[in-house]
Scaffold this active site. Structure first.
Site, PDB file in Angstrom:
ATOM      1  CD  GLU A 131      13.004   1.052  11.639  1.00 16.69           C
ATOM      2  OE1 GLU A 131      13.626   1.846  11.799  1.00 16.69           O
ATOM      3  OE2 GLU A 131      12.710  -0.018  12.397  1.00 16.69           O
TER       4      GLU A 131
ATOM      5  CE  LYS B 278      -1.173   3.141   2.689  1.00 14.73           C
ATOM      6  NZ  LYS B 278      -1.510   4.073   1.519  1.00 14.73           N
TER       7      LYS B 278
ATOM      8  CD  GLU C 204       9.194  13.101  12.332  1.00 16.77           C
ATOM      9  OE1 GLU C 204       8.379  12.740  12.287  1.00 16.77           O
ATOM     10  OE2 GLU C 204      10.396  12.742  11.712  1.00 16.77           O
TER      11      GLU C 204
HETATM   12  P1  NAP Z   1       2.606   8.682   7.763  1.00 20.29           P
HETATM   13  O1  NAP Z   1       1.701   9.756   7.622  1.00 20.29           O
HETATM   14  O2  NAP Z   1       2.582   7.851   9.095  1.00 20.29           O
HETATM   15  O3  NAP Z   1       2.034   7.665   6.611  1.00 20.29           O
HETATM   16  C1  NAP Z   1       3.115   6.546   6.138  1.00 20.29           C
HETATM   17  C2  NAP Z   1       2.241   5.266   5.485  1.00 20.29           C
HETATM   18  O4  NAP Z   1       1.196   5.026   6.545  1.00 20.29           O
HETATM   19  C3  NAP Z   1       1.489   5.767   4.175  1.00 20.29           C
HETATM   20  O5  NAP Z   1       1.638   4.952   3.214  1.00 20.29           O
HETATM   21  C4  NAP Z   1       0.052   6.169   4.896  1.00 20.29           C
HETATM   22  O6  NAP Z   1      -0.909   6.021   3.923  1.00 20.29           O
HETATM   23  C5  NAP Z   1      -0.089   5.061   5.767  1.00 20.29           C
HETATM   24  N1  NAP Z   1      -1.118   5.216   6.664  1.00 20.29           N
HETATM   25  C6  NAP Z   1      -1.575   6.120   7.354  1.00 20.29           C
HETATM   26  N2  NAP Z   1      -2.558   5.992   8.318  1.00 20.29           N
HETATM   27  C7  NAP Z   1      -2.699   4.689   8.094  1.00 20.29           C
HETATM   28  C8  NAP Z   1      -3.285   3.453   9.200  1.00 20.29           C
HETATM   29  N3  NAP Z   1      -4.317   4.015   9.936  1.00 20.29           N
HETATM   30  N4  NAP Z   1      -3.207   2.322   8.873  1.00 20.29           N
HETATM   31  C9  NAP Z   1      -2.115   1.730   7.875  1.00 20.29           C
HETATM   32  N5  NAP Z   1      -1.577   2.901   7.172  1.00 20.29           N
HETATM   33  C10 NAP Z   1      -1.860   4.111   7.388  1.00 20.29           C
HETATM   34  O7  NAP Z   1       4.099   8.982   7.350  1.00 20.29           O
HETATM   35  P2  NAP Z   1       4.680   9.862   6.245  1.00 20.29           P
HETATM   36  O8  NAP Z   1       4.021  11.477   6.236  1.00 20.29           O
HETATM   37  O9  NAP Z   1       4.220   9.078   5.049  1.00 20.29           O
HETATM   38  O10 NAP Z   1       5.991   9.875   6.250  1.00 20.29           O
HETATM   39  C11 NAP Z   1       6.777  10.943   7.025  1.00 20.29           C
HETATM   40  C12 NAP Z   1       7.164  10.063   8.329  1.00 20.29           C
HETATM   41  O11 NAP Z   1       7.954   8.881   8.231  1.00 20.29           O
HETATM   42  C13 NAP Z   1       7.952  11.013   9.346  1.00 20.29           C
HETATM   43  O12 NAP Z   1       7.760  10.861  10.778  1.00 20.29           O
HETATM   44  C14 NAP Z   1       9.529  10.424   9.254  1.00 20.29           C
HETATM   45  O13 NAP Z   1      10.393  10.522  10.302  1.00 20.29           O
HETATM   46  C15 NAP Z   1       9.017   8.968   9.053  1.00 20.29           C
HETATM   47  N6  NAP Z   1      10.099   8.154   8.162  1.00 20.29           N
HETATM   48  C16 NAP Z   1      10.815   7.285   9.076  1.00 20.29           C
HETATM   49  C17 NAP Z   1      12.168   6.758   8.485  1.00 20.29           C
HETATM   50  C18 NAP Z   1      12.787   5.752   9.209  1.00 20.29           C
HETATM   51  O14 NAP Z   1      13.464   5.030   8.610  1.00 20.29           O
HETATM   52  N7  NAP Z   1      12.709   5.638  10.610  1.00 20.29           N
HETATM   53  C19 NAP Z   1      12.107   6.654   7.115  1.00 20.29           C
HETATM   54  C20 NAP Z   1      11.301   7.732   6.334  1.00 20.29           C
HETATM   55  C21 NAP Z   1      10.320   8.282   7.187  1.00 20.29           C
HETATM   56  P3  NAP Z   1      -1.568   7.640   3.233  1.00 20.29           P
HETATM   57  O15 NAP Z   1      -0.533   8.061   2.543  1.00 20.29           O
HETATM   58  O16 NAP Z   1      -2.568   6.916   2.459  1.00 20.29           O
HETATM   59  O17 NAP Z   1      -1.973   8.221   4.429  1.00 20.29           O
END
Ligand code: NAP
Length: 516
Positions: free
Chosen positions: A286, A205, A417
């Protein structure tokens, strides 16, 4: 069978050939605007009337692609299809699975400029950031392919008289892969390929703001020979279909990278055992960071200023490893700030698909734009804005580099963050104080220390509590199998992506004994 693993090399876009290739790719991808991409479930392409409109954050009106959007029924069907295909895929020769990854890497290498340009349009990566992201995806494919071959012979066991004993790894089952938008090629391809090469079937997804690059990757895996039904492509809103795939009783493993909030929700939901579920789900989570660079009074201040500016502002500060806190020793505090501000003032901001090869693009979307603006307003009250409100172009979600000094270690902009181009600068009394500030958040992803004092570097090896620690260089830019990547505390489950422990997370060990 394969040659030893090496990371991909980057190109220099100031040189004629890569520049020409990239301009050509930008043209090609411009011609693909508005193209439609289907779901893929059980080998069937499904076009839905409901679509995800993937927009260029740097040009409000540009639709990069229209991607079919799955509903809960289709999500259920995708998990079932993955479960149906598990039996035969899990028994395929690990080397044959590895070869598909290596073939996919070769295809990506041939299409590297087009994939780079796709990310310039879809998530506003600069040319070099986009290119590096495709290189990282290729590295994951090449590395995990080799890793699977290594692990396919299991682990040695101690001989025991009268018996033959072996310890081997087998796949877990259906793996749900949920990547973020910020490394929509590298992390998406890394998690997906790790799950596939270990013999699991996958429901992917993608992030809703970056589904086009994921659709292209799925096409590449098909072209590389991945059999139908093994990789199910399920674009859709996480809020709408996330629970269906996470809570499904046939799901065995969830590989997620994204925010702490969503990660914690998945952790909790995955822990609940549902009717007809006969295993405890495994989660690889992560999550976010509040990463910092610590600079002491012995450091090379030009190197520190270069590192901090790059780590804070490249890709608009939207890397999980981005430097969002600069912790400076009081003796060099003012001079370091001057050098950082001077450098940050020269940064260009604009639509990165443009030939000017800009440094910073737009932030991902309207909610991110609003959230970052709110944090800047908070920051102006919590500290002194020494760089803010710079001029940016119209027509996109552009935010200029922002630097707020004299921030308290417990201020919101020092703890939460922001995920944007906002750097909080905090003064430390001495090295011990600097370390305490560095460790003083709920996260523990990346950190860097600039110092020329050997014993401090040695202490930091033990006391600076982050998953990825760097000395005298920036805190971003980990390379596959050079700096395996993953954080401590609320930054995640410390599953080191691109490291030699990673594939075990996607498998279970089986001990087999035959008494003669
Ligand atoms: P996000 O909003 O948490 O979304 C990540 C993924 O989760 C997306 O595919 C999103 O889909 C999905 N998602 C959202 N709600 C969900 C739910 N209820 N159930 C299952 N999946 C769900 O994060 P983001 O904005 O894409 O990414 C930024 C974040 O990622 C930051 O906090 C960053 O620090 C972190 N990050 C961490 C790492 C690491 O290695 N630690 C690496 C990269 C990024 P939708 O897009 O459809 O909402």
């Amino acid at each position: 069978m394969f040659t030893p693993f090496r990371t991909e090399s980057y190109v220099d876009f100031s040189q004629n050939t890569p520049k020409r290739e990239m301009l050509h790719a930008v043209d090609t991808v411009s011609g693909q605007m508005g193209r439609e991409y289907p779901l893929r479930i059980g080998g069937e392409e499904i076009t839905t009337s409901d679509k995800i409109k993937s927009l260029n954050p740097a040009a409000y009106r540009q639709t990069v692609g229209l991607v079919s959007k799955a509903n809960a029924d289709q999500a259920d069907k995708a998990v079932r299809s993955a479960a149906d295909n598990l039996k035969w895929w899990s028994r395929t020769d690990p080397e044959a699975r590895a070869r598909i990854l290596v073939k996919a890497a070769a295809i990506m290498r041939r299409r590297i400029y087009e994939l780079t340009a796709t990310m310039c349009f879809e998530v506003s990566k600069s040319w070099i950031e986009g290119y590096a992201g495709v290189c990282e995806a290729i590295d994951f494919l090449e590395f995990y392919g080799r890793e699977m071959v290594r692990l396919s012979s299991g682990q040695p066991v101690t001989p025991y008289e009268g018996e033959e004993n072996e310890y081997r790894y087998i796949p877990l089952g259906v793996c749900v892969v949920i990547p973020p938008w910020n490394f929509p090629c590298a992390i998406m391809a890394g998690m997906t390929s790790a799950a596939l090469v270990t013999g699991n079937t996958v429901v992917l997804k993608p992030a809703s703001t970056a589904p086009v690059i994921a659709a292209k990757f799925v096409e590449i895996m098909k072209e590389a020979g991945l059999p139908e039904g093994v990789l199910n492509f399920l674009p859709g809103s996480g809020g709408a279909i996330g629970d269906t795939i996470v809570e499904h009783p046939l799901t065995r493993l969830i590989a997620f990278t994204g925010s702490m909030e969503v990660g914690l929700g998945i952790f909790e939901k995955a822990a609940k055992v549902h009717k007809d579920q006969i295993w405890l789900k495994r989660t690889v989570l992560e999550m976010g960071g509040k990463d910092c660079i610590v600079v002491d009074e012995t450091a090379d201040l030009d190197a520190a200023a270069d590192g901090a500016v790059n780590a804070a502002f490249s890709f608009q500060g939207q890397k999980c490893s981005a430097c969002s806190r600069l912790i400076a020793h009081r003796d060099i505090y003012d001079v370091l700030i001057d050098r950082i501000v001077d450098r940050a003032k020269t940064i260009t901001v604009g639509n990165t698909a443009a030939p000017e090869n800009l440094y910073m693009g737009a932030v991902i979307d309207e909610p991110a734009y609003q959230k970052i603006k709110e944090y800047i307003a908070i920051g102006k009250k919590e500290g002194r804005a020494v760089l803010a409100d710079g001029k940016v172009p119209d027509g996109g979600y552009f935010i200029p580099p922002t630097i707020i000094t004299d921030v308290d270690r417990n201020a919101r902009i020092a703890q939460e963050e922001i995920f944007g181009p906002v750097l909080a600068v905090i003064k430390a009394k001495d090295f011990d104080d600097g370390l305490e500030i560095a460790n003083g958040t709920i996260y523990g992803l990346t950190g860097a220390l600039y110092s020329n004092e050997r014993m401090r570097l040695e202490r930091a090896r033990h006391e600076f509590h982050v998953g990825n620690l760097y000395f005298n260089r920036k805190c971003t830019g980990a390379l596959v199998d050079v700096q395996p990547f993953g954080g401590f505390n609320m930054s995640g489950t410390d599953s080191k992506a691109g490291g030699r422990d990673y594939l075990q997370l996607f498998m279970q060990g089986k001990s087999i004994c035959e008494r003669w």
